[in-house]
Design a protein around this motif. Structure first.
Motif, PDB file in Angstrom:
ATOM      1  N   ALA A 190       0.822  -1.210   0.000  1.00  0.00           N
ATOM      2  CA  ALA A 190       0.000   0.000   0.000  1.00  0.00           C
ATOM      3  C   ALA A 190       0.856   1.260   0.000  1.00  0.00           C
ATOM      4  CB  ALA A 190      -0.936  -0.007   1.205  1.00  0.00           C
ATOM      5  N   LEU A 191       1.862   1.305   0.879  1.00  0.00           N
ATOM      6  CA  LEU A 191       2.632   2.528   1.052  1.00  0.00           C
ATOM      7  C   LEU A 191       3.624   2.791  -0.073  1.00  0.00           C
ATOM      8  CD1 LEU A 191       3.306   2.596   4.909  1.00  0.00           C
ATOM      9  CD2 LEU A 191       1.394   3.533   3.590  1.00  0.00           C
ATOM     10  N   THR A 192       3.860   1.800  -0.933  1.00  0.00           N
ATOM     11  CA  THR A 192       4.760   2.017  -2.077  1.00  0.00           C
ATOM     12  C   THR A 192       3.984   2.263  -3.369  1.00  0.00           C
ATOM     13  OG1 THR A 192       4.958  -0.402  -2.233  1.00  0.00           O
ATOM     14  CG2 THR A 192       6.771   0.780  -1.196  1.00  0.00           C
ATOM     15  N   LEU A 193       2.659   2.424  -3.249  1.00  0.00           N
ATOM     16  CA  LEU A 193       1.855   2.739  -4.435  1.00  0.00           C
ATOM     17  C   LEU A 193       2.209   4.126  -4.962  1.00  0.00           C
ATOM     18  CD1 LEU A 193      -1.796   1.504  -3.707  1.00  0.00           C
ATOM     19  CD2 LEU A 193      -0.238   0.667  -5.474  1.00  0.00           C
ATOM     20  N   ARG A 194       2.344   4.207  -6.270  1.00  0.00           N
ATOM     21  CA  ARG A 194       2.567   5.493  -6.915  1.00  0.00           C
ATOM     22  C   ARG A 194       1.269   5.951  -7.570  1.00  0.00           C
ATOM     23  NH1 ARG A 194       7.835   3.432 -10.165  1.00  0.00           N
ATOM     24  NH2 ARG A 194       6.112   2.424 -11.254  1.00  0.00           N
ATOM     25  N   LYS A 195       1.193   7.220  -7.885  1.00  0.00           N
ATOM     26  CA  LYS A 195      -0.022   7.766  -8.492  1.00  0.00           C
ATOM     27  C   LYS A 195      -0.359   7.058  -9.805  1.00  0.00           C
ATOM     28  CE  LYS A 195       0.931  12.290  -6.461  1.00  0.00           C
ATOM     29  NZ  LYS A 195       1.365  13.686  -6.728  1.00  0.00           N
ATOM     30  N   GLU A 196       0.680   6.702 -10.555  1.00  0.00           N
ATOM     31  CA  GLU A 196       0.457   6.042 -11.845  1.00  0.00           C
ATOM     32  C   GLU A 196       0.011   4.587 -11.692  1.00  0.00           C
ATOM     33  OE1 GLU A 196       4.918   4.444 -12.968  1.00  0.00           O
ATOM     34  OE2 GLU A 196       4.399   6.504 -13.485  1.00  0.00           O
ATOM     35  N   ASP A 197       0.080   4.058 -10.458  1.00  0.00           N
ATOM     36  CA  ASP A 197      -0.309   2.662 -10.222  1.00  0.00           C
ATOM     37  C   ASP A 197      -1.807   2.493 -10.027  1.00  0.00           C
ATOM     38  OD1 ASP A 197       2.347   1.855 -10.320  1.00  0.00           O
ATOM     39  OD2 ASP A 197       2.645   2.157  -8.179  1.00  0.00           O
ATOM     40  N   VAL A 198      -2.530   3.582  -9.834  1.00  0.00           N
ATOM     41  CA  VAL A 198      -3.966   3.467  -9.576  1.00  0.00           C
ATOM     42  C   VAL A 198      -4.772   4.041 -10.736  1.00  0.00           C
ATOM     43  CG1 VAL A 198      -3.759   3.446  -7.070  1.00  0.00           C
ATOM     44  CG2 VAL A 198      -3.969   5.623  -8.241  1.00  0.00           C
ATOM     45  N   LEU A 233      -6.940  12.449  -1.648  1.00  0.00           N
ATOM     46  CA  LEU A 233      -5.623  12.515  -1.025  1.00  0.00           C
ATOM     47  C   LEU A 233      -4.569  12.980  -2.021  1.00  0.00           C
ATOM     48  CD1 LEU A 233      -3.844  11.991   1.468  1.00  0.00           C
ATOM     49  CD2 LEU A 233      -3.539   9.643   0.644  1.00  0.00           C
ATOM     50  N   ILE A 234      -4.658  12.496  -3.257  1.00  0.00           N
ATOM     51  CA  ILE A 234      -3.703  12.905  -4.293  1.00  0.00           C
ATOM     52  C   ILE A 234      -3.789  14.412  -4.528  1.00  0.00           C
ATOM     53  CG2 ILE A 234      -3.191  12.731  -6.765  1.00  0.00           C
ATOM     54  CD1 ILE A 234      -3.915   9.734  -6.554  1.00  0.00           C
ATOM     55  N   ARG A 235      -5.000  14.955  -4.513  1.00  0.00           N
ATOM     56  CA  ARG A 235      -5.162  16.408  -4.655  1.00  0.00           C
ATOM     57  C   ARG A 235      -4.534  17.143  -3.467  1.00  0.00           C
ATOM     58  NH1 ARG A 235     -10.375  14.910  -6.539  1.00  0.00           N
ATOM     59  NH2 ARG A 235     -11.268  15.329  -4.483  1.00  0.00           N
ATOM     60  N   GLU A 236      -4.667  16.555  -2.281  1.00  0.00           N
ATOM     61  CA  GLU A 236      -4.119  17.167  -1.069  1.00  0.00           C
ATOM     62  C   GLU A 236      -2.594  17.252  -1.101  1.00  0.00           C
ATOM     63  OE1 GLU A 236      -5.219  18.285   1.987  1.00  0.00           O
ATOM     64  OE2 GLU A 236      -7.345  18.231   1.512  1.00  0.00           O
ATOM     65  N   THR A 237      -1.953  16.310  -1.787  1.00  0.00           N
ATOM     66  CA  THR A 237      -0.485  16.226  -1.744  1.00  0.00           C
ATOM     67  C   THR A 237       0.183  16.755  -3.015  1.00  0.00           C
ATOM     68  OG1 THR A 237      -0.605  13.937  -2.574  1.00  0.00           O
ATOM     69  CG2 THR A 237      -0.551  14.247  -0.179  1.00  0.00           C
ATOM     70  N   THR A 238      -0.573  17.434  -3.860  1.00  0.00           N
ATOM     71  CA  THR A 238      -0.020  17.962  -5.119  1.00  0.00           C
ATOM     72  C   THR A 238       1.188  18.852  -4.875  1.00  0.00           C
ATOM     73  OG1 THR A 238      -2.214  17.907  -6.138  1.00  0.00           O
ATOM     74  CG2 THR A 238      -0.549  19.254  -7.208  1.00  0.00           C
ATOM     75  N   GLU A 239       1.153  19.629  -3.792  1.00  0.00           N
ATOM     76  CA  GLU A 239       2.232  20.577  -3.500  1.00  0.00           C
ATOM     77  C   GLU A 239       3.574  19.899  -3.259  1.00  0.00           C
ATOM     78  OE1 GLU A 239       1.904  21.958   0.910  1.00  0.00           O
ATOM     79  OE2 GLU A 239      -0.136  21.456   0.257  1.00  0.00           O
ATOM     80  N   TYR A 244       4.675   9.245  -5.165  1.00  0.00           N
ATOM     81  CA  TYR A 244       3.973   8.351  -4.249  1.00  0.00           C
ATOM     82  C   TYR A 244       2.686   8.989  -3.740  1.00  0.00           C
ATOM     83  CZ  TYR A 244       8.256   5.628  -4.333  1.00  0.00           C
ATOM     84  OH  TYR A 244       9.329   4.887  -4.748  1.00  0.00           O
ATOM     85  N   ILE A 245       1.765   8.140  -3.270  1.00  0.00           N
ATOM     86  CA  ILE A 245       0.453   8.609  -2.814  1.00  0.00           C
ATOM     87  C   ILE A 245       0.473   8.960  -1.332  1.00  0.00           C
ATOM     88  CG2 ILE A 245      -1.968   7.957  -2.488  1.00  0.00           C
ATOM     89  CD1 ILE A 245      -1.723   6.174  -4.961  1.00  0.00           C
ATOM     90  N   PHE A 246       1.070   8.097  -0.525  1.00  0.00           N
ATOM     91  CA  PHE A 246       1.029   8.274   0.925  1.00  0.00           C
ATOM     92  C   PHE A 246       2.322   8.919   1.418  1.00  0.00           C
ATOM     93  CE2 PHE A 246      -1.745   4.630  -0.034  1.00  0.00           C
ATOM     94  CZ  PHE A 246      -2.955   5.172   0.417  1.00  0.00           C
ATOM     95  N   LEU A 247       2.198  10.188   1.826  1.00  0.00           N
ATOM     96  CA  LEU A 247       3.361  10.992   2.186  1.00  0.00           C
ATOM     97  C   LEU A 247       3.260  11.513   3.614  1.00  0.00           C
ATOM     98  CD1 LEU A 247       3.452  13.118  -1.100  1.00  0.00           C
ATOM     99  CD2 LEU A 247       4.726  11.002  -0.632  1.00  0.00           C
TER     100      LEU A 247
END
Length: 347
Positions: A190-198, A233-239, A244-247
């Motif tokens: 889960a924690l190694t998922l990248r944005k392109e993986d979903v 969550l992806i929108r939240e971490t754009t900055e 990766y998704i979970f930061l």
């Protein structure tokens, strides 16, 4: 005279060669490099090191030289007793409370340690690196009547209600919780998922071979609700501009130990008395999947098990599921079906 010196050097070389041949550290390195060349996952290789370190800790404590000639089935049995009665969970280097540094490992943990060593010695024997396998006749510890205590739907609901979603870190953890329950992923996956993986439109996550335990890629379906949470969550971490998704709060990829610490906090907040850890969410999700009527074959694919027997062992069908299936498929239903049809009778 020079001939004698030459012979002396040859004899010294032979002794050095023997030391390497019998050295446990050398033999472990031989095994480790072989498995690394086979493409074993990084976490699997770390497990090999950890289990070998446990064994060396025992040998050093008993003042047994790390030489394969000192390792026998009796050594293995003494090691099991040491793990069960003397080994302290977590070393002093681990930043954990003293309350969890209990003495003695559970049978399942002991058997995992033994399994890794047995696999190593068997491999070395098959490769003709050692003359015999010292652990051939070493038996596992019996674990009679011990059931895995999965979380109930009420407990899972309470766990999901624990994070304060107005805080970024809590909302991130809330999304992780949903993903672990819904997709039944391992925490590392889960924690190694990248944005392109979903694929948020198609509602699935693609697990790359380098992050799965089996080193085989797989596609895991997720619900629309989980997909929407991931998108938020992806929108939240754009900055942070990370793949990766979970930061973390500082934009670094979240590590499993960080989430384990957070999960314990949420479990305490939810008033759950069971020991809660990331893999329990996968196990609880798998059990509920079957209890709700999910296919065992489909579950095997979702979990990424190559052998159906692993899924059977992993899910431990609950009494509730057995009762549900019995009520639906009991042979007495077929016997009484016609007899219980409405009919007009005179009393």
């Amino acid at each position: 005279m020079s001939g004698d010196k030459s012979k002396g050097r040859a004899r010294k070389s032979d002794r050095t060669s023997d030391r390497l041949r019998y050295s446990l550290d050398y033999l472990f390195d031989y095994y480790y490099q072989a498995k690394k060349s086979e493409g074993r996952a990084e976490n699997t290789l770390k497990t090999y090191v950890q289990n070998y370190t446990y064994f060396c800790e025992f040998l050093d404590e008993r003042k047994i030289i790390r030489d394969i000639r000192n390792v026998t089935v009796e050594t293995g049995r003494e090691y099991i007793i040491w793990l069960r009665d003397e080994k302290t969970k977590f070393s002093d280097k681990c930043n954990v409370p003293d309350s969890v540094r209990t003495v003695g490992l559970l049978p399942k943990s002991i058997n995992t340690r033994i399994k890794n060593l047995k696999t190593m010695f068997k491999f070395l024997h098959e490769e003709n690196v050692i003359d015999s396998d010292p652990f051939t006749y070493l038996k596992n510890v019996q674990d009679i009547g011990r059931d895995i205590d999965v979380l109930t739907t009420d407990e899972l609901r309470a766990l999901l209600n624990a994070p304060n979603q107005r805080k970024y870190s809590d909302f991130r953890d809330y999304v992780v919780l949903n993903l672990l329950i819904d997709g039944m992923l391992r925490i590392d996956e889960a924690l190694t998922l990248r944005k392109e993986d979903v694929d948020l439109a198609a509602c699935y996550a693609s697990l790359r071979r380098e992050i799965t335990k089996t080193r085989k890629p797989r596609v895991v379906p997720i619900t629309k609700r989980t997909a929407k949470l991931l998108a938020e969550l992806i929108r939240e971490t754009t900055e942070f501009d990370s793949e990766y998704i979970f930061l973390t709060n500082y934009g670094e990829r979240m590590q499993p130990n960080h989430f384990r610490h957070q999960l314990k906090k949420y479990a305490d907040r939810a008033g759950i008395e069971k020991r809660v850890y990331p893999h329990l969410l996968r196990h609880s999700g798998a059990t509920l999947f079957l209890e709700e009527g999910g296919s065992e074959r489909h579950l095997q694919v979702i979990l990424g098990h190559s052998d159906g027997r692993m899924t059977n062992h992993y899910t431990h069908l609950s009494d509730k599921n057995v009762k549900k299936n019995h009520d639906e498929f009991s042979p007495i239903n077929a016997v009484l079906n016609k007899a219980e049809k409405s009919r007009k009778i005179i009393r």
